[in-house]
Design an enzyme around this catalytic site. Structure first.
Site, short mmCIF file in Angstrom:
data_model
loop_
_atom_site.label_atom_id
_atom_site.label_comp_id
_atom_site.label_asym_id
_atom_site.label_seq_id
_atom_site.Cartn_x
_atom_site.Cartn_y
_atom_site.Cartn_z
N LYS A 79 0.86 -1.20 0.00
CA LYS A 79 0.00 0.00 0.00
C LYS A 79 0.88 1.23 0.00
CE LYS A 79 -4.08 2.01 0.71
NZ LYS A 79 -3.66 3.19 -0.07
N LYS A 103 5.30 1.92 8.85
CA LYS A 103 4.13 2.64 9.37
C LYS A 103 2.91 1.73 9.45
CE LYS A 103 3.61 6.94 8.25
NZ LYS A 103 3.34 8.21 7.54
N LYS A 115 5.37 2.55 -2.89
CA LYS A 115 5.32 3.94 -3.36
C LYS A 115 5.54 3.91 -4.86
CE LYS A 115 4.70 6.77 0.15
NZ LYS A 115 3.74 7.89 0.21
N THR A 199 -5.55 12.26 8.55
CA THR A 199 -4.18 12.43 9.04
C THR A 199 -4.14 13.36 10.23
OG1 THR A 199 -3.28 12.04 6.83
CG2 THR A 199 -1.84 13.14 8.42
N SER A 358 -7.36 4.87 4.94
CA SER A 358 -7.24 4.23 3.63
C SER A 358 -7.53 2.73 3.75
CB SER A 358 -5.83 4.44 3.06
OG SER A 358 -5.67 5.75 2.57
#
Length: 424
Positions: A79, A103, A115, A199, A358
């Site tokens: 992800k 994370k 990414k 966030t 997400s």
């Protein structure tokens, strides 16, 4: 090597997301990683580059370069965001994908890290060119992404409209509806409640938990927020609604200060009308540097990296720093602040709320069961507080920083998954 990865984080100040040297020391010393463990984490499982032509508005064809890195999938499908930047490199994306792996493990969601992006300057592309570039990129990588393989999301210079183009192009290729292929979508196309401010909200939950542990009363504290973009603005709004006193905020043009506290909703309206927070009535204009050094108890860097550094660290008066930006404190400054007993809530934990929601969006897409806002809020808070409690427990047991504790916990989770799979 991992040491090179961390050196690149420190060397790159233009594309901000860095680990500090304490983290490298932790990886080698505190965790006592074996050579096999280091080797396993050192390189991505898969990374690739694609080249593709796009017809520009002028009628000519132009070649573009796209990258995707899928770092580690031991805990689940990878992800991570897609960013558009003219200086994008696959080496830097590998570093970011590594951090995403860590994370996701920290907040215990079943994803690995990824990414990707396109080497492009969005300011030089028309809307039509931007759409064609996006769709061409997805055609090139469609076989390597998917709801149970790799799920993209928005990142630097990408937004929910670009996510819609990704969704639509992928569905055209696969000839089926697949909303779970991408997150960060509009609610009308399968997006989640709370996603736009997740966030900031996740960071606020962590801040409140830290204050409770420290027995701090919010009514007696002054908050300063550097950065008034999507994250900083929402953090200011949420904290204001919760009764915090926001005494200073800033954007790229400068900041404002009012010791008694700002009316944040009026400041937001002023920002939308004028394009900046400066010159808000009955406040004093200040620079971004002055905001960092202001008389506040809570400082929230929510803009750029390396804002607190050797030159200004001794002027920092805050007792708690919530890193909503990526790597806003340099290695050297972190050491000084820790010696002064400043509580630093690291970015790897503080800004993880976005990837948590997400994950919720992905769950909802897969099940076609869409949640009300209250359920998303409840589950986000649960995830963030659970992660904070574990990090805090390690801090108390080992008398270490929250950053080191967070890395210890997340790296061990990834390695345990690899060990269960027989890779160690």
């Amino acid at each position: 090597m991992i040491e090179n990865k961390i050196e690149r984080f420190h060397a790159d100040s233009a594309m901000t997301c860095k680990l500090c040297m304490q983290e490298m020391e932790y990886l080698y010393d505190d965790l006592a990683m074996s050579r096999e463990e280091i080797d396993l984490l050192d390189l991505p499982k898969r990374s690739f580059t694609v080249h593709f032509p796009v017809r520009m508005d002028s009628g000519r064809m132009k070649m573009f370069i796209g990258h995707r890195v899928q770092y580690n999938d031991a805990r689940g499908p990878t992800k991570g965001g897609i960013r558009y930047h003219p200086d994008l490199t696959i080496e830097y994306l590998q570093d970011l994908a590594f951090l995403m792996t860590i994370k996701c493990a920290l907040v215990d969601i079943p994803f690995g890290g990824a990414k990707g992006g396109i080497v492009a300057n969005t300011k030089e592309l028309s809307r039509g060119e931007l759409e064609r570039v996006t769709r061409a990129y997805i055609r090139e990588i469609a076989d390597y992404i998917g709801p149970l393989k790799d799920i993209p999301a928005p990142d630097v210079y990408t937004d929910e409209q670009i996510m819609v183009w990704i969704l639509d192009e992928f569905e055209r290729i696969k000839r089926e509806h697949t909303p779970s292929i991408v997150t960060g979508k509009p609610i009308e196309l399968g997006g989640s409640q709370v996603r736009k401010y997740s966030t900031a909200l996740g960071g606020v939950y962590i801040l409140e938990a830290a204050m409770e542990k420290a027995n701090l009363d919010k009514s007696r504290l002054c908050v300063a927020i550097q950065g008034f973009g999507k994250v900083g603005l929402n953090a200011a709004r949420i904290l204001h609604e919760k009764g915090f006193t926001i005494c200073a905020v800033s954007d790229s043009s400068g900041g404002i200060f009012k010791e008694e506290g700002l009316d944040i909703m009026e400041v937001i309206d002023h920002k939308y009308r004028t394009g900046s927070v400066i010159d808000f009535p009955e406040t004093r204009n200040i620079t971004n540097e002055e905001l960092l050094e202001s008389d506040c108890e809570i400082l929230i860097p929510a803009a750029l990296s390396e804002q607190i550094k050797r030159e200004n660290v001794h002027e920092i008066k805050a007792k708690i720093i919530l890193e909503l930006a990526n790597a806003p404190i340099t290695m050297e400054a972190s050491r000084v602040l820790l010696d002064k007993h400043v509580i630093i809530i690291p970015d790897i934990l503080a800004n993880a709320g976005g990837v948590v929601v997400s994950y919720f969006e992905w769950i909802q897409n897969l099940s076609q069961d869409y949640w009300e806002e209250d359920k998303v809020l409840e589950r986000l808070q649960q995830k963030m507080i659970t992660a904070f409690d574990k990090v805090y427990e390690i801090c108390m047991e080992q008398d270490c920083s929250m950053r080191r504790a967070a890395l210890q916990f997340s790296v061990r989770r990834v390695l345990y998954a690899e060990r269960l799979r027989g890779n160690l």
